[in-house]
Design a protein around this motif. Structure first.
Motif, mmCIF file in Angstrom:
data_model
loop_
_atom_site.group_PDB
_atom_site.id
_atom_site.type_symbol
_atom_site.label_atom_id
_atom_site.label_comp_id
_atom_site.label_asym_id
_atom_site.label_seq_id
_atom_site.Cartn_x
_atom_site.Cartn_y
_atom_site.Cartn_z
ATOM 1 N N TYR A 189 0.818 -1.210 0.000
ATOM 2 C CA TYR A 189 0.000 0.000 0.000
ATOM 3 C C TYR A 189 0.858 1.268 0.000
ATOM 4 O O TYR A 189 0.544 2.250 -0.665
ATOM 5 N N GLU A 190 1.976 1.239 0.710
ATOM 6 C CA GLU A 190 2.817 2.427 0.864
ATOM 7 C C GLU A 190 3.559 2.800 -0.417
ATOM 8 O O GLU A 190 4.066 3.905 -0.535
ATOM 9 N N SER A 191 3.628 1.885 -1.386
ATOM 10 C CA SER A 191 4.397 2.137 -2.605
ATOM 11 C C SER A 191 3.667 3.003 -3.628
ATOM 12 O O SER A 191 4.281 3.474 -4.572
ATOM 13 N N LEU A 192 2.373 3.189 -3.455
ATOM 14 C CA LEU A 192 1.611 3.973 -4.431
ATOM 15 C C LEU A 192 1.610 5.448 -4.091
ATOM 16 O O LEU A 192 1.755 5.835 -2.929
ATOM 17 N N LEU A 193 1.412 6.255 -5.123
ATOM 18 C CA LEU A 193 1.305 7.698 -4.905
ATOM 19 C C LEU A 193 0.112 7.988 -3.992
ATOM 20 O O LEU A 193 -0.981 7.472 -4.218
ATOM 21 N N PRO A 194 0.307 8.820 -2.979
ATOM 22 C CA PRO A 194 -0.815 9.178 -2.096
ATOM 23 C C PRO A 194 -1.973 9.820 -2.863
ATOM 24 O O PRO A 194 -3.129 9.678 -2.466
ATOM 25 N N THR A 195 -1.659 10.492 -3.966
ATOM 26 C CA THR A 195 -2.725 11.112 -4.756
ATOM 27 C C THR A 195 -3.608 10.069 -5.433
ATOM 28 O O THR A 195 -4.760 10.336 -5.744
ATOM 29 N N ILE A 196 -3.082 8.870 -5.643
ATOM 30 C CA ILE A 196 -3.893 7.773 -6.188
ATOM 31 C C ILE A 196 -4.710 7.137 -5.067
ATOM 32 O O ILE A 196 -5.926 6.980 -5.178
ATOM 33 N N THR A 197 -4.043 6.779 -3.976
ATOM 34 C CA THR A 197 -4.753 6.081 -2.903
ATOM 35 C C THR A 197 -5.828 6.943 -2.257
ATOM 36 O O THR A 197 -6.841 6.425 -1.804
ATOM 37 N N SER A 198 -5.628 8.249 -2.269
ATOM 38 C CA SER A 198 -6.628 9.126 -1.650
ATOM 39 C C SER A 198 -7.919 9.190 -2.464
ATOM 40 O O SER A 198 -8.953 9.608 -1.951
ATOM 41 N N ARG A 199 -7.872 8.756 -3.714
ATOM 42 C CA ARG A 199 -9.060 8.767 -4.564
ATOM 43 C C ARG A 199 -9.762 7.414 -4.600
ATOM 44 O O ARG A 199 -10.680 7.206 -5.379
ATOM 45 N N CYS A 200 -9.303 6.487 -3.768
ATOM 46 C CA CYS A 200 -9.835 5.125 -3.786
ATOM 47 C C CYS A 200 -10.519 4.765 -2.468
ATOM 48 O O CYS A 200 -10.125 5.245 -1.414
ATOM 49 N N GLN A 201 -11.512 3.909 -2.590
ATOM 50 C CA GLN A 201 -12.134 3.307 -1.415
ATOM 51 C C GLN A 201 -11.265 2.130 -0.995
ATOM 52 O O GLN A 201 -11.032 1.218 -1.777
ATOM 53 N N HIS A 202 -10.779 2.139 0.242
ATOM 54 C CA HIS A 202 -9.882 1.094 0.720
ATOM 55 C C HIS A 202 -10.661 -0.031 1.387
ATOM 56 O O HIS A 202 -11.481 0.210 2.262
ATOM 57 N N ILE A 203 -10.365 -1.255 0.959
ATOM 58 C CA ILE A 203 -10.929 -2.428 1.607
ATOM 59 C C ILE A 203 -9.763 -3.381 1.859
ATOM 60 O O ILE A 203 -9.404 -4.188 0.994
ATOM 61 N N PRO A 204 -9.121 -3.259 3.037
ATOM 62 C CA PRO A 204 -7.966 -4.114 3.314
ATOM 63 C C PRO A 204 -8.384 -5.568 3.507
ATOM 64 O O PRO A 204 -9.417 -5.847 4.117
ATOM 65 N N LEU A 205 -7.585 -6.469 2.967
ATOM 66 C CA LEU A 205 -7.831 -7.901 3.111
ATOM 67 C C LEU A 205 -6.700 -8.516 3.921
ATOM 68 O O LEU A 205 -5.539 -8.209 3.701
ATOM 69 N N GLY A 206 -7.050 -9.370 4.852
ATOM 70 C CA GLY A 206 -6.047 -10.020 5.691
ATOM 71 C C GLY A 206 -6.190 -11.529 5.640
ATOM 72 O O GLY A 206 -7.188 -12.068 5.164
ATOM 73 N N ALA A 207 -5.184 -12.197 6.146
ATOM 74 C CA ALA A 207 -5.182 -13.658 6.176
ATOM 75 C C ALA A 207 -6.208 -14.172 7.182
ATOM 76 O O ALA A 207 -6.475 -13.528 8.199
ATOM 77 N N LEU A 208 -6.785 -15.310 6.872
ATOM 78 C CA LEU A 208 -7.735 -15.953 7.789
ATOM 79 C C LEU A 208 -6.984 -16.641 8.923
ATOM 80 O O LEU A 208 -5.868 -17.131 8.735
ATOM 81 N N ARG A 209 -7.617 -16.696 10.073
ATOM 82 C CA ARG A 209 -7.057 -17.443 11.196
ATOM 83 C C ARG A 209 -7.299 -18.933 10.953
ATOM 84 O O ARG A 209 -8.208 -19.322 10.218
ATOM 85 N N ASP A 210 -6.498 -19.768 11.601
ATOM 86 C CA ASP A 210 -6.612 -21.222 11.414
ATOM 87 C C ASP A 210 -8.028 -21.720 11.686
ATOM 88 O O ASP A 210 -8.554 -22.571 10.963
ATOM 89 N N LYS A 211 -8.657 -21.188 12.720
ATOM 90 C CA LYS A 211 -10.018 -21.608 13.074
ATOM 91 C C LYS A 211 -11.005 -21.250 11.957
ATOM 92 O O LYS A 211 -11.935 -22.025 11.665
ATOM 93 N N GLU A 212 -10.819 -20.096 11.320
ATOM 94 C CA GLU A 212 -11.702 -19.692 10.213
ATOM 95 C C GLU A 212 -11.512 -20.599 9.009
ATOM 96 O O GLU A 212 -12.485 -20.960 8.331
ATOM 97 N N VAL A 213 -10.279 -20.996 8.733
ATOM 98 C CA VAL A 213 -10.012 -21.920 7.629
ATOM 99 C C VAL A 213 -10.671 -23.265 7.913
ATOM 100 O O VAL A 213 -11.332 -23.852 7.053
ATOM 101 N N GLU A 214 -10.501 -23.749 9.129
ATOM 102 C CA GLU A 214 -11.114 -25.017 9.521
ATOM 103 C C GLU A 214 -12.630 -24.966 9.375
ATOM 104 O O GLU A 214 -13.255 -25.873 8.813
ATOM 105 N N GLN A 215 -13.244 -23.877 9.828
ATOM 106 C CA GLN A 215 -14.693 -23.717 9.735
ATOM 107 C C GLN A 215 -15.140 -23.693 8.276
ATOM 108 O O GLN A 215 -16.139 -24.317 7.913
#
Length: 198
Positions: free
Chosen positions: A161-187
């Motif tokens: 995320y930090e590598s992009l121009l702030p002028t680009i990221t400021s014009r975007c809706q951010h939806i961060p995605l993260g890794a699932l926890r082991d319990k979520e994968v199991e479920q």
């Protein structure tokens, strides 16, 4: 407003972007659209209003991009990046530097942004690994974001995320995605894939 999916490698950013593009244009493929299905197309790959771009080495041809996208159409989690998979035919370890050079942006990406929707609600342009966008391409892309069309939607993915121009990221809706926890994968394996718990 453009949507921006930052997150670590392997969390499914591209698959999520493809599913969102299909949902926007009513394709019942990667997700169950039910009564909201409005397209007869079988997937994003065959839909004229969904365009996917990945960073490319300067030596690559546009046909090579098409072959990689065809693999992605069969499995939205397939590794198709030139840097991660230099050759589709063998396990070559040759490292290819892939990015968004200005000519790729001018000749292949920008023309798509001028199209009007053919069958869908919007023209959706997915740009993966946008952190590899060169400065000239980033400035050209910024101009597109400054003149938005209500029938055009950008979906961007990045691991840095930090590598992009702030002028680009400021014009975007951010939806961060993260890794699932082991319990979520199991479920998920139990509820979705039908595995039994140990």
């Amino acid at each position: 407003m453009p949507i921006y999916f930052p997150g670590p490698a392997g969390v499914g950013k591209t698959a999520f972007a493809l599913a969102l593009a299909e949902a926007i244009n009513g394709i019942d493929h990667l997700s169950d659209m039910g009564e909201y299905k409005s397209s007869k197309k079988s997937s994003w790959f065959t839909h004229p209003d969904i365009h996917v771009f990945i960073p490319m080495p300067t030596s690559a041809k546009i046909e090579e991009l098409r072959n990689r996208l065809e693999l992605l159409s069969k499995d939205p989690y397939e590794i198709i990046g030139f840097s991660q998979r230099p050759s589709l035919d063998d396990d070559s370890s040759k490292n290819l530097q892939a990015f968004y050079p200005i000519d790729y942006f001018r000749n292949d990406i920008r023309p798509v942004t001028k199209l009007k929707p053919n069958e869908g609600n919007r023209v959706v342009v997915i740009l993966t690994q946008v952190e590899t966008m060169r400065k000239e391409a980033a400035n050209t892309f910024l101009k597109l974001l400054e003149e938005p069309s209500d029938r055009l939607m950008f979906i961007l993915t990045t691991e840095s995320y930090e590598s992009l121009l702030p002028t680009i990221t400021s014009r975007c809706q951010h939806i961060p995605l993260g890794a699932l926890r082991d319990k979520e994968v199991e479920q998920g394996l139990i509820e979705v894939d039908g595995f039994t718990a140990r």
